[in-house]
Scaffold this active site. Structure first.
Site, mmCIF file in Angstrom:
data_model
loop_
_atom_site.group_PDB
_atom_site.id
_atom_site.type_symbol
_atom_site.label_atom_id
_atom_site.label_comp_id
_atom_site.label_asym_id
_atom_site.label_seq_id
_atom_site.Cartn_x
_atom_site.Cartn_y
_atom_site.Cartn_z
ATOM 1 N N GLU A 1 2.383 11.717 -9.771
ATOM 2 C CA GLU A 1 1.251 11.157 -10.515
ATOM 3 C C GLU A 1 -0.010 11.216 -9.634
ATOM 4 O OE1 GLU A 1 4.315 9.837 -10.392
ATOM 5 O OE2 GLU A 1 4.867 10.089 -12.494
ATOM 6 N N ALA B 1 0.843 -1.212 0.000
ATOM 7 C CA ALA B 1 0.000 0.000 0.000
ATOM 8 C C ALA B 1 0.870 1.250 0.000
ATOM 9 C CB ALA B 1 -0.927 -0.001 1.212
ATOM 10 N N ARG C 1 33.609 31.191 -14.572
ATOM 11 C CA ARG C 1 34.119 30.326 -15.641
ATOM 12 C C ARG C 1 34.191 31.120 -16.947
ATOM 13 N NH1 ARG C 1 37.103 26.101 -17.233
ATOM 14 N NH2 ARG C 1 36.138 24.933 -18.947
ATOM 15 N N GLU D 1 5.827 11.463 0.020
ATOM 16 C CA GLU D 1 4.592 12.156 0.449
ATOM 17 C C GLU D 1 3.586 12.275 -0.696
ATOM 18 O OE1 GLU D 1 4.588 15.309 3.274
ATOM 19 O OE2 GLU D 1 6.486 14.667 4.146
ATOM 20 N N ILE E 1 25.236 23.725 -16.328
ATOM 21 C CA ILE E 1 26.047 24.947 -16.389
ATOM 22 C C ILE E 1 27.433 24.698 -15.773
ATOM 23 C CG2 ILE E 1 26.244 27.311 -15.443
ATOM 24 C CD1 ILE E 1 23.164 27.545 -15.849
ATOM 25 N N THR F 1 10.269 7.507 7.607
ATOM 26 C CA THR F 1 11.329 8.507 7.822
ATOM 27 C C THR F 1 11.454 8.746 9.327
ATOM 28 O OG1 THR F 1 10.769 9.555 5.737
ATOM 29 C CG2 THR F 1 12.081 10.850 7.260
ATOM 30 N N GLY G 1 31.487 19.493 -16.732
ATOM 31 C CA GLY G 1 32.064 18.266 -16.162
ATOM 32 C C GLY G 1 32.258 18.375 -14.658
ATOM 33 N N SER H 1 0.928 4.233 -3.130
ATOM 34 C CA SER H 1 0.022 5.266 -3.647
ATOM 35 C C SER H 1 -1.415 4.997 -3.222
ATOM 36 C CB SER H 1 0.102 5.308 -5.179
ATOM 37 O OG SER H 1 1.363 5.817 -5.570
#
Ligand code: CAA
Length: 396
Positions: A380, A131, A269, A376, A350, A159, A353, A133
């Site tokens: 979907e 059990a 950079r 939680e 951004i 949790t 590597g 979703s």
């Protein structure tokens, strides 16, 4: 929807939370992830700061800063560490809100006050192996025996399961009634018959514990029935509505941090003779990340402030308020988790590597962000909730 501004007190909370998480938590985040270690010291300090009970009224040991305050805290925490964000959400939304909303005065005194003061940790036990979703199909049973209930079953994805002192557990009291035959219980760690499985070895949020819990004939006194018998499913759903708001706040913080890291990198950079932040290809990414994040922020705090105006007694909510909270919380959960996933993905891109190496914060954020589209209530399921709600009632 109406507009609002943050109060002095809320601004103060944001500033102090940022300072605390930057100075006390950020230096530990890399090792919390690497060692997959529950950060007990930080959680204890957060308790001393009053952070473990921010949405709980002062008379029950909390800071009394409502859902807006709680979301501000979660946003600041989400900027720094997703494991601790998860621990706080499981304790504060899932483990404490059911007591605040549905507990008796005695239950609030006994369980909510210490939780809000950070003296105990709470966990929420709804999901089971069969059990996830389909939460109404849980099989754990609670059978009356004299004045007690006897709980039998297995819970999954708990949790804080390893550290919790108190568990909010959902079990079937009348199989024939379907969702209306589910009840909620408060279980203390010391009760006989509670057994704990081993911790999941997760891809992200590695500092939070997630485990299976077995209830083998656990005797729960009648006074630990939370809310009315048969109202457990509704208690779980209302709790998850609030939980989804706070998770959205955590994802908002993660999105903001991903943009900050992208900016830091892009300004330093240099390629093709100038910082990459000056290249349009990068600016378009910043534009998309910025748009989604700002829109999320305005939406979130409007919904949180409406939830505050609704108050802490679900029995007094209008049908319209209840529906809006469910719909908006589900919308926010989807928008926020997908914004965070988008932002960490673009930020990593951004970084080039460098972002693919373990030495960057964005690599950890990339792994951490993924769970927000799942836990939680998967996105979907959120879309199903939103779709049903709109199909039935239209837009507000
Ligand atoms: N608030 C209050 N009551 C609600 C509600 C809500 N948001 N949603 C439903 N209900 C009530 C309904 O009114 C109905 O009550 P009545 O029979 O009295 O009318 C009852 O609950 C059943 O509702 P549905 O018919 O809509 O139930 P369903 O089975 O069709 O669908 C669902 C429900 C929305 C799919 C639900 O099962 C769901 O949210 N699933 C996802 C579960 C989930 O989020 N699990 C995560 C657990 S937490 C976790 O991940 C662990 C962790 O520690 C982080």
């Amino acid at each position: 929807m109406i507009d609002f501004t943050f109060s002095e007190e809320q601004e103060l909370l944001r500033r102090s939370a940022r300072e605390f998480f930057e100075s006390e938590l950020r230096p530990l985040s890399e090792s919390i992830d690497r060692e997959a270690k529950f950060p007990a010291d930080i959680i204890r300090k957060m308790g001393q700061m009053g952070y473990m009970g921010v949405p709980v009224p002062e008379r029950y040991g909390g800071a009394g800063l409502g859902k807006v305050g709680y979301c501000l805290l979660m946003e600041e925490l989400g900027r720094v560490d997703a494991s601790v964000t998860t621990i706080l959400a499981a304790h504060c939304s899932l483990g404490s809100i059911p007591l605040l909303y549905f507990g008796s005065e005695e239950q609030k005194e006994r369980y909510l006050v210490p939780a809000a003061r950070g003296r105990t940790i709470h966990s929420f036990n709804l999901s089971e192996p069969e059990a996830g979703s389909d939460a109404a199909s849980i099989r754990t049973t609670a059978v009356r025996d004299g004045s007690d209930f006897i709980l039998n079953g297995t819970k999954l994805w708990a949790t804080n399961g390893k550290e919790a002192d108190v568990f909010i557990v959902f079990a079937v009291t009348d199989r024939k009634q379907g969702a209306r035959g589910i009840s909620a219980f408060i279980v203390e760690r010391g009760y006989d018959g509670l057994r704990f499985g081993s911790e999941e070895d997760k891809m992200g949020i590695r500092g939070s514990s997630t485990l299976q819990i077995y209830y083998d004939g656990v005797r729960v006194p009648r006074e630990n029935l939370l809310g009315e018998q048969g109202k457990g499913f509704s208690i779980a759903m209302t709790t998850l509505d609030v939980g989804r708001l706070s998770l959205a706040a955590g994802s908002l913080g993660a999105s903001r941090r991903a943009i900050e890291l992208a900016l830091q990198h892009a300004r330093n950079r240099v390629q093709f003779g100038r910082p990459i932040a000056e290249h349009q290809a990068i600016q378009f990414k910043l534009a998309d990340m910025g748009m989604k994040t700002e829109a999320l922020r305005y939406f979130l705090y409007n919904v949180a402030s409406r939830a505050d105006r609704m108050g802490n007694q679900p029995a007094t909510w209008t049908e319209n308020d209840r529906r809006s909270l469910t719909r908006h919380a589900a919308m926010l959960k989807v928008l926020a988790s997908e914004t965070a996933s988008f932002c960490v993905d673009e930020s990593l891109q951004i970084h080039g590597g460098t972002g693919f190496t373990r030495r960057t914060e964005i690599e950890r954020m990339y792994r951490d962000a993924r769970i927000s589209e799942i836990y939680e209530g998967t996105n979907e399921i959120q879309r199903m909730v939103i779709g049903r709600n709109i199909a039935r009632y239209g837009l507000e």
